[in-house]
Motif scaffolding. Sequence first.
Motif, mmCIF file in Angstrom:
data_model
loop_
_atom_site.group_PDB
_atom_site.id
_atom_site.type_symbol
_atom_site.label_atom_id
_atom_site.label_comp_id
_atom_site.label_asym_id
_atom_site.label_seq_id
_atom_site.Cartn_x
_atom_site.Cartn_y
_atom_site.Cartn_z
ATOM 1 N N ILE A 7 5.090 9.514 1.603
ATOM 2 C CA ILE A 7 4.542 8.965 0.358
ATOM 3 C C ILE A 7 3.780 7.659 0.621
ATOM 4 O O ILE A 7 2.770 7.379 -0.027
ATOM 5 N N GLN A 8 4.226 6.873 1.618
ATOM 6 C CA GLN A 8 3.536 5.627 1.951
ATOM 7 C C GLN A 8 2.142 5.884 2.520
ATOM 8 O O GLN A 8 1.266 5.034 2.437
ATOM 9 N N GLU A 9 1.932 7.062 3.107
ATOM 10 C CA GLU A 9 0.634 7.388 3.697
ATOM 11 C C GLU A 9 -0.370 7.918 2.669
ATOM 12 O O GLU A 9 -1.530 8.151 3.009
ATOM 13 N N LEU A 10 0.063 8.097 1.436
ATOM 14 C CA LEU A 10 -0.823 8.616 0.394
ATOM 15 C C LEU A 10 -1.719 7.511 -0.148
ATOM 16 O O LEU A 10 -1.327 6.353 -0.222
ATOM 17 N N ALA A 11 -2.928 7.907 -0.533
ATOM 18 C CA ALA A 11 -3.856 6.972 -1.171
ATOM 19 C C ALA A 11 -4.149 7.489 -2.574
ATOM 20 O O ALA A 11 -4.400 8.687 -2.762
ATOM 21 N N PHE A 12 -4.103 6.608 -3.550
ATOM 22 C CA PHE A 12 -4.320 6.989 -4.937
ATOM 23 C C PHE A 12 -5.562 6.312 -5.486
ATOM 24 O O PHE A 12 -5.880 5.185 -5.116
ATOM 25 N N LYS A 13 -6.227 7.020 -6.402
ATOM 26 C CA LYS A 13 -7.386 6.452 -7.065
ATOM 27 C C LYS A 13 -7.339 6.912 -8.516
ATOM 28 O O LYS A 13 -7.137 8.098 -8.786
ATOM 29 N N ALA A 14 -7.500 5.984 -9.432
ATOM 30 C CA ALA A 14 -7.520 6.318 -10.857
ATOM 31 C C ALA A 14 -8.965 6.544 -11.279
ATOM 32 O O ALA A 14 -9.838 5.719 -11.008
ATOM 33 N N ILE A 15 -9.204 7.692 -11.926
ATOM 34 C CA ILE A 15 -10.549 8.033 -12.384
ATOM 35 C C ILE A 15 -10.490 8.458 -13.841
ATOM 36 O O ILE A 15 -9.416 8.780 -14.360
ATOM 37 N N ARG A 16 -11.629 8.466 -14.481
ATOM 38 C CA ARG A 16 -11.675 8.849 -15.893
ATOM 39 C C ARG A 16 -11.423 10.335 -16.025
ATOM 40 O O ARG A 16 -11.998 11.157 -15.323
ATOM 41 N N LEU A 34 -5.179 11.994 -5.566
ATOM 42 C CA LEU A 34 -4.351 11.703 -4.395
ATOM 43 C C LEU A 34 -5.092 12.189 -3.157
ATOM 44 O O LEU A 34 -5.622 13.303 -3.148
ATOM 45 N N THR A 35 -5.157 11.356 -2.134
ATOM 46 C CA THR A 35 -5.741 11.778 -0.859
ATOM 47 C C THR A 35 -4.718 11.547 0.244
ATOM 48 O O THR A 35 -4.007 10.543 0.254
ATOM 49 N N PHE A 36 -4.642 12.519 1.145
ATOM 50 C CA PHE A 36 -3.708 12.455 2.263
ATOM 51 C C PHE A 36 -4.439 12.905 3.514
ATOM 52 O O PHE A 36 -4.920 14.030 3.597
#
Length: 134
Positions: A7-16, A34-36
């Motif tokens: 889970i620490q290796e995940l990257a999150f981005k909030a989009i509309r 979510l990008t992994f």
Amino acid sequence: MKEDTLIQELAFKAIRSSGSGGQHVNKVSSKIELTFNLKDSQALSELQKLRIEEKLKNKLTNDGVLVLQCGETRSQHKNKAIIIQRFLELIKASLVVSKKRIPTKVPKSVIKKRLKNKRQLADKKANRRKPDIQ
């Protein structure tokens, strides 16, 4: 595989988010992406990476990055929890090794039964025909 390090290796981005919701959709970024990066992951062994890459090859980009999106709810936090759960289930499912199927020999009695039924059906259809009178 440790879930915490994964889970620490995940990257999150909030989009509309798209779709209905009126003014709320236009001003709030509630959809989570979510990008992994599978190739750079430290939480997975090389064998696990290969297995995941094989099972998820249609979901991975050319760089070996898994991208998932969730915009089901109007809450960013709920969407993040949903997408993390979905990601973990996807990884666990792709790591499961399926059993190799062992082909079995068809028993002689089954072959005889099939041929007997086939013969009976052929005889039944032959009896429906008009007789040949010469």
